[in-house]
Write an enzyme that holds these catalytic residues in place. Structure first.
Site, PDB file in Angstrom:
ATOM      1  N   ASP A 157      -3.994   2.716  14.216  1.00 33.41           N
ATOM      2  CA  ASP A 157      -3.161   3.334  13.202  1.00 33.41           C
ATOM      3  C   ASP A 157      -3.696   4.724  12.924  1.00 33.41           C
ATOM      4  O   ASP A 157      -4.537   5.245  13.671  1.00 33.41           O
ATOM      5  CB  ASP A 157      -3.077   2.470  11.938  1.00 33.41           C
ATOM      6  CG  ASP A 157      -4.407   2.345  11.200  1.00 33.41           C
ATOM      7  OD1 ASP A 157      -5.392   3.021  11.578  1.00 33.41           O
ATOM      8  OD2 ASP A 157      -4.466   1.568  10.227  1.00 33.41           O
ATOM      9  N   ARG A 172       0.853  -1.196   0.000  1.00 33.64           N
ATOM     10  CA  ARG A 172       0.000   0.000   0.000  1.00 33.64           C
ATOM     11  C   ARG A 172       0.884   1.239   0.000  1.00 33.64           C
ATOM     12  O   ARG A 172       1.533   1.547   1.005  1.00 33.64           O
ATOM     13  CB  ARG A 172      -0.934   0.014   1.215  1.00 33.64           C
ATOM     14  CG  ARG A 172      -1.793   1.290   1.271  1.00 33.64           C
ATOM     15  CD  ARG A 172      -3.009   1.168   2.160  1.00 33.64           C
ATOM     16  NE  ARG A 172      -2.696   1.073   3.570  1.00 33.64           N
ATOM     17  CZ  ARG A 172      -3.609   1.129   4.552  1.00 33.64           C
ATOM     18  NH1 ARG A 172      -4.895   1.274   4.242  1.00 33.64           N
ATOM     19  NH2 ARG A 172      -3.256   1.018   5.813  1.00 33.64           N
TER      20      ARG A 172
END
Length: 532
Positions: free
Chosen positions: A447, A167
């Site tokens: 996160d 990603r």
């Protein structure tokens, strides 16, 4: 920021760069990055301007809807190209940052795939991003090892490992350490460019290819941009069009209104969509931030079973399977609780029920954040999905409207919820500022996406003096009182004598600034980036 010329008149390093990673940033790799920048950075910036214009429409009260100009794309009968063999079974995917030990453990975890993350779980220090690229090169070469001196333990890859997906950073994030023609480089293009430049050949030799997760797309024109980036890079690297494959994270409200369009724009490269649940909640709050009728309850109450989350999840399955690609479910953020068997069992049961719901709904796989959750997720999907995937589950009877996708869930705002948002937001920011973008807090893996929910909820609740379940309003005075108490808890936990070894003072100030700001900051990472 002052810069110095290092390699050419086209590319510069920021002055605070001391390691130039010559083994990664070779003359050929730099030429490749410069080509990507010159071809695509201007259009990237234009796409970001379009986001600002659309937000202005939302601020006026114009709700998102299915685009009128793309009716044919949504109603026509078409499908994308074939999914590669090594991406057809993705029943359990593990995610995590590109840190070296994490890469080894994730690839060895027993999951079908591993998403190596340069985005939400990675604090984008120069070291993290460049060393992360080297870690992935070593992983693809099967040469990656790591010695943990504290444990006296050596880590290396098993014979069988997960399939690797990467990603890159979102379109909004720059790479401030690299300037091309005087402009900060795009984090997206740097992450993508270095990975395909260094790994395409070895992956092709292994009968695989570079595979990606594309984050935070807000419009089908952004999918078109990525498709053009893929095709251009494939041409430069002399591989056939369609070699690189992408799964798109559906983690913005606007993207859920354009699923067919996003798939169509990437039809030569796309293999799936993913329900990025935490960013999706963040996007909901952010897009409707100036409208009190869209205030959400405590974060813990906004589960995948509330109507707007359930609707978007099922719509992703329907549109993916109609077009012949995979629909991957969302993240289980729980982590094993080793010192409390009862709490651990309760947490695992939540994971099992979440994965059971996804499998029964028709998802082709799911996400976990910790290797310890791979077995329970795998067991659940094996039970309800015996084949490699369930693209045959079409959900044709589902009729999901624009109103369904933005329906406000019922629930309450509590003092406990306010406290949790403040505490988690500050603790995550402190860790991020130290270079760690993936943090275990209260037995959950946090996160940037979950931190965004925390600070955005507090910002909106403060803006409208939201009513708590006990009848009080969240005024500036009440917020300050709770903030002071939570900060005192953190100071006590860390110890006054240890505070100078942390980034808590900076994190507290930044969180307070973000939630009190009159003008909403689109991403907390933009504000925090210059501090790392």
């Amino acid at each position: 920021m002052e810069e110095i010329v290092i390699t050419s008149t086209e590319l510069q390093f920021a002055k605070d760069v001391s390691n130039y990673y010559p083994e990664l940033l070779t003359d050929e790799a730099i030429e490749f990055l410069v080509s990507l920048h010159q071809k695509f950075n201007k259009s990237r910036l234009q796409l970001l301007e379009e986001r600002t214009k659309r937000q202005a429409q939302f601020d006026l009260g114009i709700a998102p809807n299915f685009p009128e100009e793309t009716v044919y794309t949504r109603t026509a009968q078409w499908k994308v190209k074939n999914i590669p063999e090594d991406l057809r079974d993705r029943r359990v995917e593990i995610t995590g940052p590109v840190e070296r030990k994490m890469v080894i453990n994730a690839l060895n975890s027993g999951a079908k795939t591993f998403m190596a993350d340069f985005e939400d779980s990675n604090a984008p220090t120069w070291y993290n991003c460049m060393q992360g690229q080297q870690n992935l090169i070593d992983a693809n070469n099967r040469s990656i090892t790591y010695f943990d001196s504290k444990k006296g333990k050596n880590y290396e890859l098993n014979k069988e490992v997960a399939v690797l997906l990467v990603r890159p950073r979102g379109l909004h994030l720059n790479e401030r350490h690299l300037l091309i023609n005087g402009e900060q480089a795009s984090g997206s293009l740097v992450d993508f460019g270095l990975y395909v430049f260094h790994n395409t050949k070895i992956l092709k030799e292994r009968k695989s290819a570079p595979y990606f997760y594309l984050p935070k797309l807000e419009h089908y024109t952004e999918a078109r941009w990525w498709n053009e980036v893929f095709s251009f890079a494939e041409e430069l690297l002399d591989v056939s069009d369609g070699t690189f494959k992408a799964t798109v994270l559906i983690e913005t409200i606007t993207a859920s209104f354009q699923l067919d369009e996003i798939i169509y724009e990437l039809k030569n490269h796309i293999v799936g969509l993913n329900c990025g649940r935490w960013d999706y909640i963040f996007s909901y709050i952010k897009k409707f931030r100036n409208h009190p009728e869209y205030i959400l309850p405590d974060r813990d109450q906004v589960t995948m079973t509330v109507p707007f989350m359930d609707a978007y999840s099922k719509l992703v399955i329907q549109r993916c399977h109609k077009r012949g690609i995979l629909a991957i479910g969302g993240m289980a953020a729980q982590i094993p609780i080793n010192n409390d068997p009862v709490a651990n069992e309760a947490a695992l049961e939540k994971v099992r029920l979440d994965k059971e719901r996804e499998a029964k709904n028709g998802h082709d796989g799911t996400w976990v954040a910790h290797p310890g959750l791979v077995p329970i997720a795998m067991e659940t999907f094996n039970k309800y999905m015996p084949s490699a995937n369930q693209v045959v589950v079409l959900r044709e009877d589902d009729r999901i409207s624009a109103a369904d996708l933005i329906a406000v869930p019922k629930g309450e705002i509590t003092e406990k919820g306010v406290r949790k948002n403040i505490s988690v937001g500050i603790m995550y920011l402190e860790s991020w500022l130290r270079g760690n973008g993936c943090v275990a807090i209260n037995n959950l893996m946090e996160d940037a996406a979950t931190a965004e929910i925390s600070r955005t909820q507090v910002w909106q609740w403060l803006k409208f003096n939201a009513m708590l379940d006990d009848g009080r309003k969240l005024t500036s005075e009440l917020y300050q009182s709770i903030l002071d108490e939570e900060v005192a808890k953190i100071r006590h936990l860390v110890g006054e004598g240890n505070l100078h070894n942390t980034k808590f003072e900076e994190a507290i100030a930044l969180f307070d600034q973000l939630v009190k700001a009159e003008d909403f900051e689109e991403f907390l990472t933009l504000k925090a980036y210059d501090e790392i």
